[in-house]
Structure formats: C-alpha cells, structure tokens
Motif scaffolding. Structure first.
Motif, PDB file in Angstrom:
ATOM      1  N   LYS A 165      39.145  44.246  42.780  1.00  0.00           N
ATOM      2  CA  LYS A 165      38.559  45.476  42.233  1.00  0.00           C
ATOM      3  C   LYS A 165      39.495  46.177  41.250  1.00  0.00           C
ATOM      4  O   LYS A 165      39.433  47.390  41.065  1.00  0.00           O
ATOM      5  N   SER A 166      40.355  45.382  40.626  1.00  0.00           N
ATOM      6  CA  SER A 166      41.218  45.907  39.567  1.00  0.00           C
ATOM      7  C   SER A 166      40.502  45.645  38.233  1.00  0.00           C
ATOM      8  O   SER A 166      40.861  44.745  37.462  1.00  0.00           O
ATOM      9  N   TYR A 167      39.474  46.446  37.984  1.00  0.00           N
ATOM     10  CA  TYR A 167      38.568  46.168  36.871  1.00  0.00           C
ATOM     11  C   TYR A 167      39.208  46.395  35.508  1.00  0.00           C
ATOM     12  O   TYR A 167      38.856  45.712  34.543  1.00  0.00           O
ATOM     13  N   SER A 168      40.147  47.331  35.424  1.00  0.00           N
ATOM     14  CA  SER A 168      40.796  47.577  34.132  1.00  0.00           C
ATOM     15  C   SER A 168      41.625  46.364  33.714  1.00  0.00           C
ATOM     16  O   SER A 168      41.642  45.993  32.523  1.00  0.00           O
ATOM     17  N   ARG A 169      42.308  45.736  34.674  1.00  0.00           N
ATOM     18  CA  ARG A 169      43.084  44.524  34.362  1.00  0.00           C
ATOM     19  C   ARG A 169      42.144  43.374  34.004  1.00  0.00           C
ATOM     20  O   ARG A 169      42.449  42.566  33.117  1.00  0.00           O
ATOM     21  N   THR A 170      41.006  43.302  34.680  1.00  0.00           N
ATOM     22  CA  THR A 170      40.015  42.280  34.363  1.00  0.00           C
ATOM     23  C   THR A 170      39.560  42.409  32.917  1.00  0.00           C
ATOM     24  O   THR A 170      39.572  41.437  32.151  1.00  0.00           O
ATOM     25  N   LEU A 171      39.175  43.626  32.520  1.00  0.00           N
ATOM     26  CA  LEU A 171      38.694  43.849  31.158  1.00  0.00           C
ATOM     27  C   LEU A 171      39.815  43.653  30.137  1.00  0.00           C
ATOM     28  O   LEU A 171      39.567  43.186  29.023  1.00  0.00           O
ATOM     29  N   GLY A 172      41.048  44.002  30.520  1.00  0.00           N
ATOM     30  CA  GLY A 172      42.183  43.790  29.620  1.00  0.00           C
ATOM     31  C   GLY A 172      42.378  42.316  29.304  1.00  0.00           C
ATOM     32  O   GLY A 172      42.589  41.932  28.138  1.00  0.00           O
ATOM     33  N   ASN A 173      42.316  41.485  30.336  1.00  0.00           N
ATOM     34  CA  ASN A 173      42.445  40.035  30.129  1.00  0.00           C
ATOM     35  C   ASN A 173      41.317  39.498  29.255  1.00  0.00           C
ATOM     36  O   ASN A 173      41.538  38.673  28.355  1.00  0.00           O
ATOM     37  N   ILE A 174      40.093  39.958  29.530  1.00  0.00           N
ATOM     38  CA  ILE A 174      38.933  39.481  28.771  1.00  0.00           C
ATOM     39  C   ILE A 174      39.061  39.890  27.300  1.00  0.00           C
ATOM     40  O   ILE A 174      38.733  39.113  26.393  1.00  0.00           O
ATOM     41  N   HIS A 175      39.556  41.098  27.063  1.00  0.00           N
ATOM     42  CA  HIS A 175      39.757  41.556  25.684  1.00  0.00           C
ATOM     43  C   HIS A 175      40.746  40.642  24.957  1.00  0.00           C
ATOM     44  O   HIS A 175      40.535  40.272  23.788  1.00  0.00           O
ATOM     45  N   THR A 176      41.814  40.246  25.641  1.00  0.00           N
ATOM     46  CA  THR A 176      42.803  39.338  25.042  1.00  0.00           C
ATOM     47  C   THR A 176      42.177  37.979  24.731  1.00  0.00           C
ATOM     48  O   THR A 176      42.383  37.423  23.641  1.00  0.00           O
ATOM     49  N   LEU A 177      41.409  37.440  25.669  1.00  0.00           N
ATOM     50  CA  LEU A 177      40.806  36.118  25.499  1.00  0.00           C
ATOM     51  C   LEU A 177      39.860  36.054  24.309  1.00  0.00           C
ATOM     52  O   LEU A 177      39.735  35.016  23.660  1.00  0.00           O
ATOM     53  N   GLU A 214      41.483  32.782  34.509  1.00  0.00           N
ATOM     54  CA  GLU A 214      41.295  32.622  35.948  1.00  0.00           C
ATOM     55  C   GLU A 214      41.862  33.819  36.715  1.00  0.00           C
ATOM     56  O   GLU A 214      41.316  34.225  37.740  1.00  0.00           O
ATOM     57  N   SER A 215      42.939  34.396  36.210  1.00  0.00           N
ATOM     58  CA  SER A 215      43.486  35.589  36.864  1.00  0.00           C
ATOM     59  C   SER A 215      42.538  36.776  36.712  1.00  0.00           C
ATOM     60  O   SER A 215      42.558  37.706  37.527  1.00  0.00           O
ATOM     61  N   SER A 216      41.690  36.752  35.680  1.00  0.00           N
ATOM     62  CA  SER A 216      40.692  37.817  35.514  1.00  0.00           C
ATOM     63  C   SER A 216      39.774  37.890  36.718  1.00  0.00           C
ATOM     64  O   SER A 216      39.419  38.991  37.180  1.00  0.00           O
ATOM     65  N   TRP A 217      39.399  36.732  37.253  1.00  0.00           N
ATOM     66  CA  TRP A 217      38.543  36.703  38.444  1.00  0.00           C
ATOM     67  C   TRP A 217      39.295  37.210  39.663  1.00  0.00           C
ATOM     68  O   TRP A 217      38.721  37.883  40.528  1.00  0.00           O
ATOM     69  N   ALA A 218      40.590  36.897  39.751  1.00  0.00           N
ATOM     70  CA  ALA A 218      41.384  37.396  40.882  1.00  0.00           C
ATOM     71  C   ALA A 218      41.472  38.926  40.838  1.00  0.00           C
ATOM     72  O   ALA A 218      41.310  39.602  41.868  1.00  0.00           O
ATOM     73  N   TYR A 219      41.695  39.477  39.637  1.00  0.00           N
ATOM     74  CA  TYR A 219      41.719  40.937  39.506  1.00  0.00           C
ATOM     75  C   TYR A 219      40.353  41.536  39.846  1.00  0.00           C
ATOM     76  O   TYR A 219      40.268  42.591  40.477  1.00  0.00           O
ATOM     77  N   PHE A 220      39.301  40.845  39.440  1.00  0.00           N
ATOM     78  CA  PHE A 220      37.951  41.324  39.741  1.00  0.00           C
ATOM     79  C   PHE A 220      37.721  41.368  41.253  1.00  0.00           C
ATOM     80  O   PHE A 220      37.176  42.353  41.779  1.00  0.00           O
ATOM     81  N   LEU A 244      31.568  37.754  32.926  1.00  0.00           N
ATOM     82  CA  LEU A 244      32.387  38.585  33.806  1.00  0.00           C
ATOM     83  C   LEU A 244      32.461  40.023  33.279  1.00  0.00           C
ATOM     84  O   LEU A 244      32.392  40.976  34.066  1.00  0.00           O
ATOM     85  N   ARG A 245      32.595  40.172  31.964  1.00  0.00           N
ATOM     86  CA  ARG A 245      32.621  41.520  31.391  1.00  0.00           C
ATOM     87  C   ARG A 245      31.306  42.254  31.691  1.00  0.00           C
ATOM     88  O   ARG A 245      31.318  43.443  32.066  1.00  0.00           O
ATOM     89  N   ALA A 246      30.183  41.556  31.570  1.00  0.00           N
ATOM     90  CA  ALA A 246      28.885  42.167  31.853  1.00  0.00           C
ATOM     91  C   ALA A 246      28.787  42.605  33.310  1.00  0.00           C
ATOM     92  O   ALA A 246      28.265  43.680  33.617  1.00  0.00           O
ATOM     93  N   VAL A 247      29.309  41.777  34.216  1.00  0.00           N
ATOM     94  CA  VAL A 247      29.260  42.109  35.638  1.00  0.00           C
ATOM     95  C   VAL A 247      30.090  43.358  35.927  1.00  0.00           C
ATOM     96  O   VAL A 247      29.671  44.241  36.695  1.00  0.00           O
ATOM     97  N   VAL A 248      31.272  43.454  35.314  1.00  0.00           N
ATOM     98  CA  VAL A 248      32.126  44.621  35.525  1.00  0.00           C
ATOM     99  C   VAL A 248      31.409  45.893  35.073  1.00  0.00           C
ATOM    100  O   VAL A 248      31.378  46.906  35.793  1.00  0.00           O
TER     101      VAL A 248
END
Length: 270
Positions: free
Chosen positions: A77-89, A68-74, A105-109
């Motif tokens: 516009k903190s896309y690197s943090r978004t992708l970092g979270n997705i990589h962990t998940l 859920e925090s991945s969407w908040a980062y998105f 979400l990764r595709a959208v980024v």
C-alpha cells in the motif's frame, strides 16, 4: 522455496569472496533478482524489495526490477512509490522499453483512490498504444510459415531493416531479447563461422570425402538451428501478443468498474 533461497545465497556468498568480473556480476544480479521474486511469491514483500534494490541502474535487468518492485510497493500500500516507479518506466528516456502492465497497475492505483478520471486516462493510454501494436505483432508471426524463413525475417527485425514502423520494431525487439533465444541465434552464427572456415580451407583438403561430409553435416545443422531459432522467435512474439491481449481484457474490466463507480457517485449525489 527454502532450497531455492539457499542456492541463491550460495551464489551470493561465493561471489562476495572474489573480485567480480563481468560474467560473475551478471550471475550476482540474476541471483538477487531471483531472490526478490521468490520472496515476492511468498508474500514477503519487504524482503523482496530489499533484493530488488540490489539491482544496479547499469544492469540490463534494472528496469525489470523497477517494474516488479512496483507490485511489491502496491501490495504494501505504498502507492506513491508505485506511481513513482511507473512514471520512471514510462519516461521518454526509456521509450525503447515496454512495460504495458505498468499502465494497468497505474489505473488500479487511481481506481483505489477514487481518481476515476485518472484511471480512465491510464486505460485509454494502454488501449491506444498497445491494441494496434498487438495487431502488428500477430501480423509478424504470420509473415512466413517456414521457421527457417521466419528466422531470416527476425534477423532483419533485430537490425531494424524489416521495414516495420519504429514502435513495432522496438516492441518486437523487446520480445527477441530473451536469453534462450539469443543463445540459439549465437549457435546459428557459430555454425556459419565454421562453414566459412571450411570454405576458406586448402583446396586439396576441400576435395576430399571427409571435407564434403563435414560441410554437409554443418549445412544440415545450420538449417535445423535456423528452423529452431525461427520457431522460438515466433513463440516469443506470440507470447508477447497474448500477454497484451490478456492485459487488454484487464483494462476493459477496470473501465467497467470505473464506470460503475462513477454511476454510483452520481446516484448518491441525486
């Protein structure tokens, strides 16, 4: 909104004044997670992240807070943090957990950054992984029409003895970890325990009318509880299948937009 925030704050303030036991720790984590969700819903993303970060890694809600925090980062516009979270998940260590929306979400980024090939990779991974799993989930919901029988089947799914493929079992189990559903399972188990106590009672007492009435009532309650638990379990699995179906439509839309963008690039080059 304000009333919800105040209620959650009271939970956190009271817990801070006492030494936390296991149950209290769970309430604190739920309060922090709920605070984060409220702030996210009101577009206060930085505040939402503050409370998402309070969920410890040993919490059963940590991965959910990470997603859920991945969407908040998105949204920030903190896309690197978004992708970092997705990589962990989606790391192999968490292969028993499922977050299909994270691939969308990764595709959208990647689409936002004109990385069209990477966006297509994400949607392809989603479709190859979750479209077949969705069919399996729908097949599970149609296995038994009777809710009580379905409850028995769900118990086998939970302990891994239903004969399903590993990935299907894990995905179905993720839908069956709902707190309300677990309470209904516990209620059935409690009724079974009481029936065993009646069965082990003194033979002289068991032959009385009172004992027969108690046993009949318990058996009826158990039957009703199994039916209710089976219905709720079927609903949870159907809900997950529906969510995956909706995300599949999102993946198709992203593919269409990606193809259009690539076509525009080719036209511009020509």
């Amino acid at each position: 909104f304000l009333m919800a925030i105040e209620a959650f704050k009271r939970v956190l303030e009271r817990s801070a004044q006492k030494k936390k036991d296991v149950e209290q720790k769970e309430f604190v984590e739920l309060a922090n997670l709920s605070m984060a969700r409220v702030f996210y819903s009101t577009k206060q993303f930085n505040l939402a992240l503050k409370y998402f970060d309070k969920i410890p890694q040993d919490s059963p809600d940590w991965l959910h807070s990470l997603f859920e925090s991945s969407w908040a980062y998105f949204m920030l516009k903190s896309y690197s943090r978004t992708l970092g979270n997705i990589h962990t998940l989606n790391a192999p260590y968490f292969e028993q957990e499922f977050f299909p929306e994270s691939l969308i979400l990764r595709a959208v980024v990647y689409y936002r950054h004109c990385r069209y090939d990477r966006a297509e990779e994400a949607t392809t991974e989603f479709q190859q992984t979750y479209v077949p799993l969705r069919k399996e989930l729908l097949a599970i919901t149609k296995k038994y029409e009777d809710n009580a029988e379905f409850y028995g089947y769900v118990k086998k799914i939970r302990n891994g003895s239903a004969g399903l493929p590993d990935r299907v079992t894990l995905l179905a189990q993720s839908a069956l970890n709902d707190r309300q559903l677990l309470k209904s399972f516990s209620y059935v188990d409690e009724l079974k325990r009481e029936l065993r106590q009646v069965d082990r009672a003194d033979p002289a007492w068991k032959s009385t009318a009172v004992a027969a009435e108690i046993q009949t009532d318990l058996e009826l309650q158990k039957s009703l509880a199994e039916g209710a638990a089976g219905e709720l379990a079927r609903d949870r699995i159907k809900r997950l299948a529906t969510e995956i179906g909706e995300l599949t439509q999102d993946a198709i839309k992203i593919d269409i937009e990606t193809l259009n963008a690539k076509a525009n690039e080719i036209t511009a080059e020509l």
